[in-house]
Design a protein around this motif. Structure first.
Motif, PDB file in Angstrom:
ATOM      1  N   GLY A  38       0.821  -1.197   0.000  1.00 37.08           N
ATOM      2  CA  GLY A  38       0.000   0.000   0.000  1.00 37.08           C
ATOM      3  C   GLY A  38       0.857   1.249   0.000  1.00 37.08           C
ATOM      4  N   LYS A  39       0.366   2.267   0.679  1.00 34.83           N
ATOM      5  CA  LYS A  39       1.124   3.519   0.799  1.00 34.83           C
ATOM      6  C   LYS A  39       0.942   4.010   2.226  1.00 34.83           C
ATOM      7  N   GLY A  40       2.026   4.063   2.961  1.00 34.08           N
ATOM      8  CA  GLY A  40       1.952   4.451   4.357  1.00 34.08           C
ATOM      9  C   GLY A  40       1.603   5.912   4.542  1.00 34.08           C
ATOM     10  N   GLY A  41       1.259   6.259   5.764  1.00 30.42           N
ATOM     11  CA  GLY A  41       0.923   7.651   6.056  1.00 30.42           C
ATOM     12  C   GLY A  41       0.561   7.850   7.506  1.00 30.42           C
ATOM     13  N   HIS A  42       0.015   9.016   7.798  1.00 27.52           N
ATOM     14  CA  HIS A  42      -0.372   9.369   9.161  1.00 27.52           C
ATOM     15  C   HIS A  42      -1.789   8.870   9.430  1.00 27.52           C
ATOM     16  N   ALA A  43      -1.992   8.308  10.618  1.00 24.14           N
ATOM     17  CA  ALA A  43      -3.305   7.767  10.971  1.00 24.14           C
ATOM     18  C   ALA A  43      -4.381   8.837  11.011  1.00 24.14           C
ATOM     19  N   ALA A  44      -3.990  10.109  11.174  1.00 17.13           N
ATOM     20  CA  ALA A  44      -4.958  11.200  11.240  1.00 17.13           C
ATOM     21  C   ALA A  44      -5.487  11.604   9.862  1.00 17.13           C
ATOM     22  N   ILE A  45      -4.736  11.267   8.817  1.00 18.17           N
ATOM     23  CA  ILE A  45      -5.156  11.627   7.451  1.00 18.17           C
ATOM     24  C   ILE A  45      -5.076  10.385   6.542  1.00 18.17           C
ATOM     25  N   PRO A  46      -5.914   9.370   6.818  1.00 17.95           N
ATOM     26  CA  PRO A  46      -5.834   8.112   6.078  1.00 17.95           C
ATOM     27  C   PRO A  46      -6.208   8.271   4.602  1.00 17.95           C
ATOM     28  N   ASN A  47      -6.897   9.362   4.261  1.00 19.97           N
ATOM     29  CA  ASN A  47      -7.271   9.574   2.861  1.00 19.97           C
ATOM     30  C   ASN A  47      -6.064   9.818   1.963  1.00 19.97           C
ATOM     31  N   LEU A  48      -4.939  10.170   2.540  1.00 17.50           N
ATOM     32  CA  LEU A  48      -3.723  10.383   1.762  1.00 17.50           C
ATOM     33  C   LEU A  48      -2.850   9.134   1.686  1.00 17.50           C
ATOM     34  N   ALA A  49      -3.295   8.071   2.337  1.00 20.83           N
ATOM     35  CA  ALA A  49      -2.568   6.797   2.326  1.00 20.83           C
ATOM     36  C   ALA A  49      -3.372   5.753   1.559  1.00 20.83           C
ATOM     37  N   VAL A  50      -2.736   4.641   1.304  1.00 24.12           N
ATOM     38  CA  VAL A  50      -3.426   3.444   0.809  1.00 24.12           C
ATOM     39  C   VAL A  50      -3.206   2.391   1.885  1.00 24.12           C
ATOM     40  N   ASP A  51      -4.210   2.205   2.720  1.00 21.11           N
ATOM     41  CA  ASP A  51      -4.038   1.476   3.975  1.00 21.11           C
ATOM     42  C   ASP A  51      -4.084  -0.045   3.766  1.00 21.11           C
ATOM     43  N   PRO A  52      -2.937  -0.728   3.860  1.00 21.73           N
ATOM     44  CA  PRO A  52      -2.920  -2.184   3.658  1.00 21.73           C
ATOM     45  C   PRO A  52      -3.576  -2.954   4.801  1.00 21.73           C
ATOM     46  N   VAL A  53      -3.746  -2.314   5.964  1.00 24.49           N
ATOM     47  CA  VAL A  53      -4.403  -2.989   7.088  1.00 24.49           C
ATOM     48  C   VAL A  53      -5.889  -3.176   6.792  1.00 24.49           C
ATOM     49  N   ILE A  54      -6.529  -2.122   6.280  1.00 26.52           N
ATOM     50  CA  ILE A  54      -7.931  -2.224   5.871  1.00 26.52           C
ATOM     51  C   ILE A  54      -8.075  -3.228   4.727  1.00 26.52           C
ATOM     52  N   ILE A  55      -7.148  -3.186   3.807  1.00 24.73           N
ATOM     53  CA  ILE A  55      -7.201  -4.071   2.640  1.00 24.73           C
ATOM     54  C   ILE A  55      -7.103  -5.537   3.072  1.00 24.73           C
ATOM     55  N   GLN A  56      -6.186  -5.835   3.987  1.00 24.17           N
ATOM     56  CA  GLN A  56      -6.046  -7.231   4.422  1.00 24.17           C
ATOM     57  C   GLN A  56      -7.294  -7.708   5.131  1.00 24.17           C
ATOM     58  N   ALA A  57      -7.944  -6.836   5.904  1.00 25.13           N
ATOM     59  CA  ALA A  57      -9.163  -7.236   6.595  1.00 25.13           C
ATOM     60  C   ALA A  57     -10.256  -7.595   5.593  1.00 25.13           C
ATOM     61  N   GLU A  58     -10.401  -6.760   4.572  1.00 29.12           N
ATOM     62  CA  GLU A  58     -11.390  -7.026   3.530  1.00 29.12           C
ATOM     63  C   GLU A  58     -11.049  -8.298   2.761  1.00 29.12           C
ATOM     64  N   MET A  59      -9.758  -8.511   2.519  1.00 27.28           N
ATOM     65  CA  MET A  59      -9.304  -9.681   1.772  1.00 27.28           C
ATOM     66  C   MET A  59      -9.606 -10.970   2.535  1.00 27.28           C
ATOM     67  N   ILE A  60      -9.340 -10.966   3.830  1.00 27.08           N
ATOM     68  CA  ILE A  60      -9.575 -12.160   4.637  1.00 27.08           C
ATOM     69  C   ILE A  60     -11.051 -12.548   4.604  1.00 27.08           C
ATOM     70  N   LEU A  61     -11.922 -11.557   4.751  1.00 28.53           N
ATOM     71  CA  LEU A  61     -13.356 -11.836   4.710  1.00 28.53           C
ATOM     72  C   LEU A  61     -13.793 -12.283   3.316  1.00 28.53           C
ATOM     73  N   ALA A  62     -13.205 -11.665   2.291  1.00 28.57           N
ATOM     74  CA  ALA A  62     -13.574 -12.024   0.919  1.00 28.57           C
ATOM     75  C   ALA A  62     -13.188 -13.457   0.587  1.00 28.57           C
ATOM     76  N   PHE A  63     -12.119 -13.966   1.204  1.00 32.27           N
ATOM     77  CA  PHE A  63     -11.721 -15.358   0.953  1.00 32.27           C
ATOM     78  C   PHE A  63     -12.847 -16.331   1.335  1.00 32.27           C
ATOM     79  N   GLN A  64     -13.655 -15.963   2.330  1.00 27.62           N
ATOM     80  CA  GLN A  64     -14.720 -16.872   2.750  1.00 27.62           C
ATOM     81  C   GLN A  64     -15.846 -16.962   1.725  1.00 27.62           C
ATOM     82  N   THR A  65     -15.933 -15.970   0.837  1.00 26.18           N
ATOM     83  CA  THR A  65     -16.924 -16.083  -0.238  1.00 26.18           C
ATOM     84  C   THR A  65     -16.490 -17.106  -1.287  1.00 26.18           C
ATOM     85  N   ILE A  66     -15.197 -17.412  -1.329  1.00 25.33           N
ATOM     86  CA  ILE A  66     -14.741 -18.506  -2.203  1.00 25.33           C
ATOM     87  C   ILE A  66     -15.378 -19.807  -1.730  1.00 25.33           C
ATOM     88  N   VAL A  67     -15.382 -19.996  -0.407  1.00 25.84           N
ATOM     89  CA  VAL A  67     -15.966 -21.205   0.174  1.00 25.84           C
ATOM     90  C   VAL A  67     -17.477 -21.242  -0.063  1.00 25.84           C
TER      91      VAL A  67
END
Length: 393
Positions: free
Chosen positions: A193-222
């Protein structure tokens, strides 16, 4: 079988000594050098057994009968796990951070006992027994495939394997025709992703949010992408980010996990869907990822003829109530399926659960303990199989 029973009982104290030595001196997968030396030392004392060392660790003992006949392979795994032991036994692991937490020390001691007993019956055997002491069952690609490739087992006509189980009472045996264990694969994903300040997440590409969404999306494969009759199990077991303060969005997150399947076609589909989902979620958020998918152990399938031999063997030594014929496969995995590339095979389980002794704790747990009383039944099963295949006209 009465002779075998007496012979096993006469060798149990020796088996317990071997077991305790092995438990105190565990070695990780592909590193079982001292374990192999120990096994070879015991086999060398048996005058009728030839010793083969086709791979760097592990070995095969060969007992040829007086008369020609089938060649069968009996297999025990010998490696340990990277676990810190937390038991209260007086023969705890001396190798800090390494533990026999899956009963392989018991398997090895049982098979050495079988070899010791059968060594005295060489003139009654109508065929050959190969005692397979296999390294690296716990770590893909596993040690079985190297033994298969070595050619040392090419003449084997039937393979038999076994596992001590702490969820079955000592004195019981479980068998299953057909599919026994699931296949096992793993995935590793690095999200960029793209790191940044937690106060201005709109200027970052947050890989933590992405991984959370990815983990849940894997269950739709099942639930939505694969045949529900053969649904895979997808477990994300590792999530790692760079160490840093709580107000910093990291650049990367690493995921890893395990995938279990019971159908070969769905197994391939699952691998492809994990790659598609991972890349799709990243594309949606403007991130990228690298996906590494590794196919591990194949399914373990019990073939009709050796399964029938094992069932008859169990009936020879146990009453009907002590024999469990399983209906469903076990979602765990084993590299024993590799031997099926050579010849039909079957795998059985023998119980070791004793609540008073606290030997009913799941494998791969730091408090796991094996019930030594179970060794008798494991050895008798193998010996009864030998009697069925090589000692009856």
């Amino acid at each position: 079988m009465n002779n075998f029973s007496n012979d096993v009982k006469n060798n149990l104290e020796q088996a317990y000594g071997w077991f305790r030595h092995l438990h105190q001196n565990p070695e990780l997968s592909f590193q079982e050098h001292e374990t192999t030396k120990f096994i070879i030392d015991k086999l060398k004392k048996l005058e009728n057994i030839e010793i083969l060392t086709p791979t760097e660790t592990g070995c095969i003992g060969v007992l040829k009968g007086k008369l020609d006949g089938p060649v069968i392979g009996l297999r025990a795994d010998i490696d340990a796990l990277p676990i810190f032991e937390e038991t209260d036994i007086d023969y705890k692991s001396l190798n800090n951070g390494v533990m026999h937490a899956c009963g392989h020390d018991a398997h090895t001691s049982v098979l050495l006992t079988v070899a010791t007993v059968l060594n005295g019956y060489a003139d009654q055997l109508q065929g050959t027994v190969k005692f397979i002491f296999q390294p690296a069952e716990e770590l893909p690609p596993g040690g079985a495939i190297d033994l298969v490739k070595s050619g040392a087992l090419d003449d084997v006509q039937y393979f038999f394997g076994a596992h001590l189980m702490p969820n079955m009472p000592t004195g019981t045996v479980a068998l299953k025709p057909g599919l026994m264990f699931y296949s096992s694969d793993k995935f590793e994903i690095t999200i960029q992703g793209k790191g940044g300040h937690a106060a201005i997440p709109n200027l970052a590409v947050d890989p933590v949010i992405i991984q959370a969404e990815m983990i849940l999306a894997f269950q739709t494969i099942v639930s939505r992408k694969t045949n529900p009759i053969y649904s895979p199990t997808i477990s994300t077991t590792v999530v790692k980010t760079a160490e840093g303060p709580a107000n910093v969005i990291p650049d990367t997150v690493r995921l890893a996990g395990s995938v279990r399947n019971l159908n070969a076609e769905v197994r391939q589909e699952t691998a492809e869907w994990i790659k598609k989902v991972a890349n799709g979620v990243c594309d949606l958020h403007g991130a990228t990822c690298k996906v590494r998918y590794t196919f591990g152990y194949d399914t373990v399938i019990n073939d009709d003829i050796p399964y029938g031999m094992s069932l008859k063997a169990a009936q020879n030594i146990l009453n009907e109530k002590a024999i469990i014929v399983m209906k469903d496969p076990i979602p765990a995995s084993e590299d024993f399926g590799s031997y099926r590339k050579i010849a039909p095979s079957t795998y059985f389980l023998y119980g070791g659960a004793n609540e008073e002794k606290q030997t009913n704790i799941t494998p791969h747990h730091p408090k796991y303990k094996a019930d030594e009383e179970s060794f008798y039944y494991g050895a008798m099963m193998f010996l009864s199989i030998v009697e069925e295949t090589l000692m009856k006209k």
